[in-house]
Design an enzyme around this catalytic site. Structure first.
Site, mmCIF file in Angstrom:
data_model
loop_
_atom_site.group_PDB
_atom_site.id
_atom_site.type_symbol
_atom_site.label_atom_id
_atom_site.label_comp_id
_atom_site.label_asym_id
_atom_site.label_seq_id
_atom_site.Cartn_x
_atom_site.Cartn_y
_atom_site.Cartn_z
ATOM 1 N N ARG A 16 0.916 -1.126 -0.083
ATOM 2 C CA ARG A 16 -0.007 0.109 0.025
ATOM 3 C C ARG A 16 0.695 1.336 -0.052
ATOM 4 O O ARG A 16 0.401 2.303 0.463
ATOM 5 C CB ARG A 16 -1.138 -0.169 1.259
ATOM 6 C CG ARG A 16 -1.916 -1.174 0.973
ATOM 7 C CD ARG A 16 -3.207 -1.153 2.068
ATOM 8 N NE ARG A 16 -3.959 -2.275 2.010
ATOM 9 C CZ ARG A 16 -4.983 -2.317 0.925
ATOM 10 N NH1 ARG A 16 -5.139 -1.278 0.166
ATOM 11 N NH2 ARG A 16 -5.937 -3.291 1.109
ATOM 12 N N LEU A 17 2.055 1.236 -0.289
ATOM 13 C CA LEU A 17 2.949 2.262 -0.560
ATOM 14 C C LEU A 17 2.778 2.793 -1.917
ATOM 15 O O LEU A 17 3.676 2.774 -2.900
ATOM 16 C CB LEU A 17 4.219 1.888 -0.090
ATOM 17 C CG LEU A 17 4.614 1.331 1.280
ATOM 18 C CD1 LEU A 17 5.872 1.221 1.439
ATOM 19 C CD2 LEU A 17 4.236 2.746 1.988
#
Length: 204
Positions: A181-182
């Site tokens: 989720r970066l």
């Protein structure tokens, strides 16, 4: 990374060239309707409303879609001519969202696009009282048959209520999925549709 150019998309200096390259990739990888976008408007009570429409043009002047001006979205845009949209391409794990003021395209533009539509779609535009109560499927089919007979010969004119809308964006955000989720996010923003763009990167 942009698969077409090999460059990091966050280095882009102009949003519409980047959008065009992403849409080109989506047309190769999406199974259905890469031009499908969620369009958000606001009703008379300030309650948000959203539905899927098809994007028909994306140029520096804005994002264009077509609809019945007497539909729910048409009435909402008449009262409050502002909208937001988002296109999500699951196969590429990307999305683009935008928002801005809305204006109608010219009659000439609407006429030209209407004439390019499939015959049955043009008849359907006359037969459907979009967003209003329908007593039965048979009533709709009857209306379609009525207009098919009416326009059996010659050209089918554009209904006066069938119009095009252009969202002139003051905000465009590009999002690309990242591990854990970066994600990568960049925003192009400007004060007015005629002002220069300012770009910045956002946290995921």
């Amino acid at each position: 990374m942009n698969k077409l150019t090999g460059r990091d998309f966050t280095e882009a200096g102009e949003p519409f060239d980047l959008f065009d390259s992403w849409l080109t990739e989506a047309r190769r990888s999406e199974v259905n309707d890469p031009e499908a976008m969620a369009l958000a408007t606001v009703d008379a009570n300030g309650l948000p409303d959203v539905r899927m429409v098809l994007l028909k043009e994306a140029k520096p002047k804005g994002f264009v879609f077509y609809s019945n001006a007497e539909s729910a979205k048409g009435r909402e845009l008449q009262a409050n001519p502002k909208a937001a949209g988002v296109l999500h391409w699951k196969s590429l794990r990307r999305q683009v969202r935008f928002r801005g003021a809305v204006e109608r395209v010219s009659d000439a533009e609407a006429d030209a696009y209407f004439a390019s539509r499939a015959l049955q779609s043009r008849i359907g535009a006359w037969a459907s009282q979009q967003s209003r109560p329908l007593e039965s499927r048979f009533a709709l089919e009857t209306a379609v048959a009525k207009y098919a007979a009416k326009f059996a010969f010659g050209e089918i004119p554009r209904p006066p209520y069938w119009v095009g809308y252009r969202v002139a964006p003051v905000y465009i955000e590009f999002w690309s999925d990242g591990a854990f989720r970066l994600h990568d996010r960049i925003v192009f923003e400007r004060a007015t549709p005629d002002a220069p763009w300012r770009k910045e990167r956002l946290y995921p």
